[in-house]
Scaffold this active site. Structure first.
Site, short mmCIF file in Angstrom:
data_model
loop_
_atom_site.label_atom_id
_atom_site.label_comp_id
_atom_site.label_asym_id
_atom_site.label_seq_id
_atom_site.Cartn_x
_atom_site.Cartn_y
_atom_site.Cartn_z
N SER A 91 -8.06 -5.93 6.37
CA SER A 91 -8.37 -4.92 7.57
C SER A 91 -9.71 -5.00 7.85
O SER A 91 -10.40 -4.45 7.57
CB SER A 91 -7.64 -3.56 7.24
OG SER A 91 -8.47 -3.02 5.97
N HIS A 143 -3.14 -5.93 11.10
CA HIS A 143 -2.68 -7.03 9.56
C HIS A 143 -1.78 -7.96 10.53
O HIS A 143 -0.02 -7.39 10.74
CB HIS A 143 -2.57 -7.11 8.38
CG HIS A 143 -3.36 -6.11 7.32
ND1 HIS A 143 -4.04 -7.46 7.00
CD2 HIS A 143 -3.42 -4.95 7.16
CE1 HIS A 143 -4.56 -6.11 5.89
NE2 HIS A 143 -4.56 -5.46 6.61
N HIS A 170 0.42 -7.04 1.35
CA HIS A 170 -0.77 -5.92 -0.12
C HIS A 170 0.70 -5.89 -0.89
O HIS A 170 1.20 -5.29 -1.39
CB HIS A 170 -1.13 -4.95 0.44
CG HIS A 170 -2.47 -4.96 1.41
ND1 HIS A 170 -2.04 -5.01 2.82
CD2 HIS A 170 -3.46 -5.05 1.59
CE1 HIS A 170 -3.29 -5.37 3.58
NE2 HIS A 170 -4.22 -5.14 2.41
N TYR A 223 0.78 -2.66 -2.15
CA TYR A 223 1.27 -1.23 -1.62
C TYR A 223 2.10 -1.40 -0.78
O TYR A 223 2.68 -0.89 -0.71
CB TYR A 223 0.39 -0.39 -0.85
CG TYR A 223 -0.68 -0.52 0.35
CD1 TYR A 223 0.14 -0.28 1.46
CD2 TYR A 223 -1.91 -1.49 -0.12
CE1 TYR A 223 -0.83 -1.38 2.14
CE2 TYR A 223 -2.32 -2.20 0.97
CZ TYR A 223 -2.24 -1.33 2.37
OH TYR A 223 -2.65 -2.15 3.51
N GLU A 224 2.34 -2.74 -0.05
CA GLU A 224 3.86 -2.58 1.20
C GLU A 224 4.27 -3.24 0.00
O GLU A 224 5.83 -2.91 0.69
CB GLU A 224 3.44 -3.65 2.05
CG GLU A 224 1.84 -3.60 3.22
CD GLU A 224 2.39 -4.67 3.25
OE1 GLU A 224 2.21 -5.38 4.55
OE2 GLU A 224 0.80 -5.93 2.95
N ALA A 251 -11.87 -4.66 4.17
CA ALA A 251 -12.87 -2.88 3.94
C ALA A 251 -12.80 -2.57 2.01
O ALA A 251 -11.27 -2.81 2.00
CB ALA A 251 -12.08 -2.85 4.92
N MET A 275 -7.80 -1.88 -1.96
CA MET A 275 -6.06 -2.08 -2.55
C MET A 275 -6.10 -4.24 -2.29
O MET A 275 -5.16 -3.86 -2.01
CB MET A 275 -5.52 -1.53 -2.02
CG MET A 275 -6.42 0.42 -1.42
SD MET A 275 -5.49 0.62 -0.01
CE MET A 275 -6.25 2.52 0.21
N SER A 276 -6.36 -5.41 -2.12
CA SER A 276 -6.66 -6.33 -1.92
C SER A 276 -7.53 -6.70 -3.46
O SER A 276 -8.02 -6.32 -3.97
CB SER A 276 -6.86 -6.56 -0.28
OG SER A 276 -8.11 -6.32 -0.23
N ASN A 330 -16.16 3.01 4.39
CA ASN A 330 -16.16 4.72 3.93
C ASN A 330 -17.14 4.65 2.85
O ASN A 330 -16.97 4.09 1.73
CB ASN A 330 -15.14 4.64 3.84
CG ASN A 330 -13.73 4.22 2.69
OD1 ASN A 330 -13.42 3.66 3.35
ND2 ASN A 330 -13.96 5.14 1.61
N HIS A 343 -7.38 6.24 8.14
CA HIS A 343 -7.31 5.09 7.90
C HIS A 343 -8.23 4.75 9.48
O HIS A 343 -8.37 3.27 9.88
CB HIS A 343 -6.27 4.81 8.03
CG HIS A 343 -5.16 3.38 7.70
ND1 HIS A 343 -6.20 2.27 6.89
CD2 HIS A 343 -5.03 2.19 9.17
CE1 HIS A 343 -5.76 1.00 7.33
NE2 HIS A 343 -5.18 1.44 8.78
I1 8IG Z 1 -11.39 0.24 3.92
O1 8IG Z 1 -11.63 4.32 -0.85
C1 8IG Z 1 -10.86 1.33 2.41
N1 8IG Z 1 -10.12 0.43 1.34
N2 8IG Z 1 -8.84 2.38 -2.61
N3 8IG Z 1 -9.64 3.42 -1.76
C2 8IG Z 1 -9.50 2.47 -1.70
N4 8IG Z 1 -9.04 1.33 -1.02
C3 8IG Z 1 -10.28 1.21 0.29
C4 8IG Z 1 -11.16 2.22 0.73
C5 8IG Z 1 -11.02 3.85 -0.54
N5 8IG Z 1 -11.63 1.82 1.29
#
Ligand code: 8IG
Length: 287
Positions: A47, A79, A101, A103-104, A131, A226-227, A250, A262
């Site tokens: 992403s 994506h 991912h 999470y999907e 990211a 998360m990846s 971030n 997001h």
């Molecule tokens: I962009 O702060 C992004 N992806 N887990 N935590 C997690 N995944 C992220 C974050 C975050 N920022």
């Protein structure tokens, strides 16, 4: 006996069965459709990185992942689910635009299927981008960080389940040098100021609580995301060299003075990604 390959739907997610055979099939499809027998490298664009795809040069071939065996349809904005062939230096390279991912709701085998497909199609070099949230208050949105190592905090593995069939290696794979020292050296030769850090891979999709961010920090993480971790494991299992690069978009919860959003994450990535894509192209060309 496994069922014949022809009986499988091309859009099946690989929740069971023969993930390696399915990746072999997808690799053969890419070779046939593109007319390129071997792609020597693969770049997975996460992403925020999609804007950077043009930096790798014109597509000599492109298709939707929905046309290929075993690719799960992505469900996240940003994506897209396309596979592109480019030439970087003199190296035929696959660019995966978008990933899927945990999470999907996808299983680890589906998450790593694109990377397995690329490696079985000849990619000895795997570049994983993402990211991520930064855990160090000195990190800035838009900053690239090379992944030196990871903490797999997902509780999942792409190697769990039935043992990989011959000729694939043991599932008890060594991860001592999961993220290639050689490739990180090449990246720092191109961009000497590049920071390095440990990536903590969470399952998501919610961002962490401040307590979880503090936990990750104490465990040794510099980044959270998360990846990436499952794909790195699958690539190493197949013997590929892995380069990981996070774009800090971030500061993680509790480190950041602001709540996470997001859209901001995607915007920060879009602004910084082209420069990072040039870095990655330089590494692929030199590797
Ligand atoms: I962009 O702060 C992004 N992806 N887990 N935590 C997690 N995944 C992220 C974050 C975050 N920022």
């Amino acid at each position: 006996m496994p069922p014949p390959l022809a009986s499988r739907s091309v859009t099946t997610t690989t929740t069971s069965g023969e993930p390696f055979a399915l990746a072999e099939q997808a690799a053969a499809e890419i070779a046939r459709k593109s007319g390129i027998e071997r792609h020597e490298a693969v770049i997975v664009l996460g992403s925020g990185w999609l804007e950077a795809a043009e930096v790798f040069g014109p597509a000599v071939f492109e298709c939707r992942t929905s046309e290929l065996a075993g690719f799960a349809p992505p469900t996240v904005a940003g994506h897209e689910g396309r596979v592109r062939s480019v030439v970087i230096g003199d190296r035929p390279t696959l660019v995966l635009l978008g990933r899927v991912h945990l999470y999907e709701g996808h299983e680890p085998t589906a998450v790593v299927h694109p990377v397995r497909t690329a490696v079985l199609g000849g990619a000895g070099l795997v570049v994983l981008t993402n990211a991520a949230g930064g855990l160090d208050a000195k990190m800035r949105p838009g900053q690239p960080v090379l992944i030196r190592d990871h903490l797999n905090l997902t509780g999942r593995s792409p190697l769990a389940g039935v043992a990989p069939p011959a000729p694939y290696g043991s599932r008890f794979v060594d991860l001592t040098a999961c993220y290639s020292t050689r490739l990180r050296g090449l990246a720092r030769a191109v961009m000497p100021e590049l920071a390095e850090g440990v990536y903590g891979g969470f399952i998501g999709p919610q961002y962490e609580t401040p307590a979880e961010v503090e936990m990750a920090r104490r465990l040794g993480a510099d980044l959270v995301g998360m990846s990436t971790v499952l794909e790195a494991i699958a690539a190493r299992h197949l013997g590929a060299e892995v380069l990981g690069c996070s774009l800090v978009t971030n500061l993680a919860a509790g480190v950041s003075p602001h709540p996470l959003n997001h859209a901001d994450v995607l915007a920060a990535g879009a602004a910084a990604a082209p420069r990072l894509a040039r870095l990655i192209a330089d590494v692929v060309a030199r590797a």
